[in-house]
Enzyme design. Structure first.
Site, short mmCIF file in Angstrom:
data_model
loop_
_atom_site.label_atom_id
_atom_site.label_comp_id
_atom_site.label_asym_id
_atom_site.label_seq_id
_atom_site.Cartn_x
_atom_site.Cartn_y
_atom_site.Cartn_z
N ALA A 86 -3.48 -27.89 -6.82
CA ALA A 86 -4.02 -28.98 -6.03
C ALA A 86 -3.42 -28.97 -4.64
O ALA A 86 -3.87 -29.70 -3.76
CB ALA A 86 -3.74 -30.30 -6.72
N ASN A 146 2.82 -27.39 -13.00
CA ASN A 146 3.24 -28.09 -11.79
C ASN A 146 2.49 -29.41 -11.65
O ASN A 146 3.06 -30.48 -11.82
CB ASN A 146 3.06 -27.21 -10.56
CG ASN A 146 3.66 -27.81 -9.31
OD1 ASN A 146 4.05 -28.96 -9.30
ND2 ASN A 146 3.73 -27.04 -8.25
N ASP A 147 1.20 -29.34 -11.41
CA ASP A 147 0.43 -30.57 -11.18
C ASP A 147 0.49 -31.53 -12.36
O ASP A 147 0.46 -32.75 -12.18
CB ASP A 147 -1.02 -30.23 -10.87
CG ASP A 147 -1.15 -29.51 -9.53
OD1 ASP A 147 -0.28 -29.75 -8.65
OD2 ASP A 147 -2.09 -28.73 -9.36
N VAL A 148 0.59 -30.99 -13.58
CA VAL A 148 0.54 -31.86 -14.76
C VAL A 148 1.83 -32.65 -14.96
O VAL A 148 1.90 -33.48 -15.87
CB VAL A 148 0.22 -31.06 -16.05
CG1 VAL A 148 -1.14 -30.40 -15.95
CG2 VAL A 148 1.29 -30.05 -16.37
#
Lengths: 494, 101
Positions: free
Chosen positions: A462, A420-422
């Site tokens: 995050a 997700n965050d990446v």
């Protein structure tokens, strides 16, 4: 001075062991040479152990003629005990290594770190109780001053490694919540205990109680260091675990190096330096891949603060498209280039084998499939690569961030599974985002994006919303990762 | 050996470590951690010395305990690294993925 390698051959043997360990790491520069590298490591360890047994267990070496009878009897017992101890360790180690699931590698490595740490503490305490055996006693029956520093540092670093790794293990293994635990005034407490350890080491080094087992300062140092390891790791959240695991890796090396200084042993010093720098470099790579400073990771609390802010903020309802397994199968079958981005979610769902099957089916349709791996994907460095290798994905189809990022512009499909965050473009555009500056995949350049996610509610570690969900070319595949991939496979075979 | 020689070995080994570890391919970072784990158990040398020494029973038992812990790590670490490395395979037929283009 019996421990100080009087015989030059002994020193040479330990040096050869050290060189073997360098070659072991050197072998890992490519998967093709890695297995021979590992063999070098085993050879080095065998040389180190045999050399020590031959020089320090008289029943195997030349016995002292004056004490022959006494030592003979005593040391026969010792060698049996030592071999029994090695055998117990070997059985536990080999059984664990054979049974462990690849998804559980991070917790296994954390557990192994804790053992090195505890072993360093035990060896340090043994050196303190019986300094004569380690050749660190001066003529006045006091432990040498430099040896006292090295010994107490070794114990302290070992103890921090032990308790820190135990907490990391509990968090990674799910026995303890991965969420950061924030004590009030934790920075003050941590600095206080750290300062206390340094003060205690100073007091011990300068004290008169320098004989074998004298004074209780060493015990206090050990206890305080156990406390620091514990306090340091509990505020660190799950997503920062790759940094923590690498950092503890580094500590276990420094602990070994400190004991090597005490024993004047080349093999231990070389190994300690190698492992110490290895862990430090990995921590650096992980921090850089998250665009976070090492200090801020260690200060902890990441994820908790941001998550709180996310809940408070007014969430607007933005439109998003839901896709189905059939859509995904159809579009990917017709595609020329597909890039798959796996993340920790894939590991949790154990979807790697189904995913490999999917890539095989796509290849039968003439699709060019590649895997893209972010440095911090998973819970330890290189975690995703091992899982894909386990599922028999050839390693030359797996690419690192900087090698593949330019290819998204030519990709027909970006298939995001458990990450997700990446892939969050906010890292490139939104200066207020907690992940701003983190290098991310340019998935938004792909023609179509499939995003496998359990539900629309949950967010990345995050705690930031991801614009990719709402893009025109994005289709959300809301399901368990493994189930979804299996459904896609079914549609692909129909 | 005097302190300066030991320190020299340590500093040079740190430099070697720095360059060797940067040359490790990121795909093998997990095996790297497993194998560094195994080799840092060279601390078993200290454990063996403590276990073999006569005179202080407390130190001997601490040594034996450390031998057990380090052995778990040595055997477990090398075995799990071996298991992981055996899984890394190249493509069977080079270019098979692009054949259908």
């Amino acid at each position: 001075m019996e421990a100080h390698a009087v015989n030059p051959w002994v020193a040479v043997a330990y040096l050869i062991a050290g060189v073997c360990f360098i070659l072991a790491l050197r072998g890992l520069s490519s998967p093709a040479t890695s297995r021979s590298g590992n063999r070098y490591g085993m050879i080095g360890m065998t040389i180190a152990v045999l050399t020590t047994l031959l020089t320090h267990v008289p029943v195997l070496g030349p016995p002292d003629p004056d004490l022959l009878v006494e030592i003979w009897v005593f040391d026969k017992v010792t060698i049996v005990e030592i071999l029994a101890a090695i055998a117990i360790g070997a059985i536990i180690g080999l059984t664990t290594a054979r049974r462990i699931a690849m998804t559980a590698m991070p917790q296994l490595v954390a557990a192994f770190h804790s053992l090195v740490g505890l072993a360093a503490v035990l060896v340090g305490l043994a050196a303190w109780l019986n300094p004569g055996a380690f050749g660190i006693l001066d003529d006045a029956g006091q432990i040498f001053l430099p040896s006292r520093i090295e010994m107490s540092l070794g114990i302290a670093i070992g103890a921090i490694t032990f308790s820190g790794s135990v907490i990391a293990f509990l968090k990674l293994n799910g026995n303890m919540s991965g969420a950061p635990i924030l004590l009030p005034a934790r920075h003050v407490i941590n600095f206080g205990v750290l300062a206390a350890i340094i003060g205690l080491i100073g007091a011990y080094v300068l004290s008169d109680a320098g004989g074998p087992g004298e004074g209780l300062l060493i015990v206090w140092i050990t206890l305080a260091a156990f406390a620091v390891g514990f306090l340091l790791i509990i505020p660190i959240g799950g997503a920062d675990m790759p940094v923590v695991v690498s950092m503890l890796n580094s500590y276990s090396g420094w602990a070994a190096a400190a004991m090597g200084f005490t024993l004047h042993n080349t093999a231990m010093i070389i190994t300690g330096a190698l492992v110490g720098s290895s862990g430090a470099i990995l921590s650096y790579i992980m921090c850089k891949a998250m665009n976070r400073s090492f200090i801020s990771v260690i200060a902890g609390g990441f994820g908790a603060d941001a998550g709180g802010a996310g809940e408070g903020g007014a969430k607007e309802q933005r439109p998003w498209k839901r896709g189905s397994a059939e859509d995904a199968a159809f579009l990917m079958k017709e595609a020329e280039n597909v890039i798959i981005i796996p993340g920790y979610g894939m590991a949790v769902a154990q979807a790697q084998h189904a995913l490999r099957e999917m890539t095989d089916l796509l290849k039968e349709h003439g699709v060019n499939v590649k895997f893209a791996i972010h440095p911090v994907a998973g819970r330890m460095p290189g975690h995703m690569n091992v899982l894909l290798a386990e599922a028999s994905v050839p390693y030359d189809e797996v690419f690192e961030l900087e090698d593949i990022n330019s290819e998204f512009a030519q990709a027909d499909v970006a298939f995001i599974i458990g990450a997700n965050d990446v892939v969050n473009p906010a890292a490139k555009t939104d200066k207020s985002s907690p992940i701003y500056g983190m290098p991310v995949f340019d998935v938004d350049k792909a023609k179509t994006i499939f995003f496998i996610k359990r539900s629309m509610g949950g967010q990345g570690y995050a705690g930031v919303d991801n614009d990719v969900f709402y893009m025109d070319q994005t289709m959300m595949l809301l399901s368990d990762a493994k189930k979804m991939v299996e459904e896609i496979n079914k549609s692909l075979t129909d | 050996m005097d302190f300066i020689s030991i320190l020299s070995i340590f500093v040079l080994a740190c430099c070697v470590g720095y360059y060797v570890v940067w040359s490790v391919t990121p795909a093998l970072h997990t095996p790297l951690m497993a194998v560094t784990n195994a080799i840092s158990s060279v601390i078993v040398v200290g454990a063996l010395i403590a276990a073999a020494a006569a005179g202080v029973p407390g130190a001997k038992w601490l040594g034996l305990g450390a031998v057990v812990l380090a052995s778990v790590n040595i055997f477990g670490g090398f075995a799990v690294t071996e298991r992981m490395l055996a899984m890394y395979k190249k493509k069977d037929k080079p270019g098979a993925g692009k054949a259908g283009k």
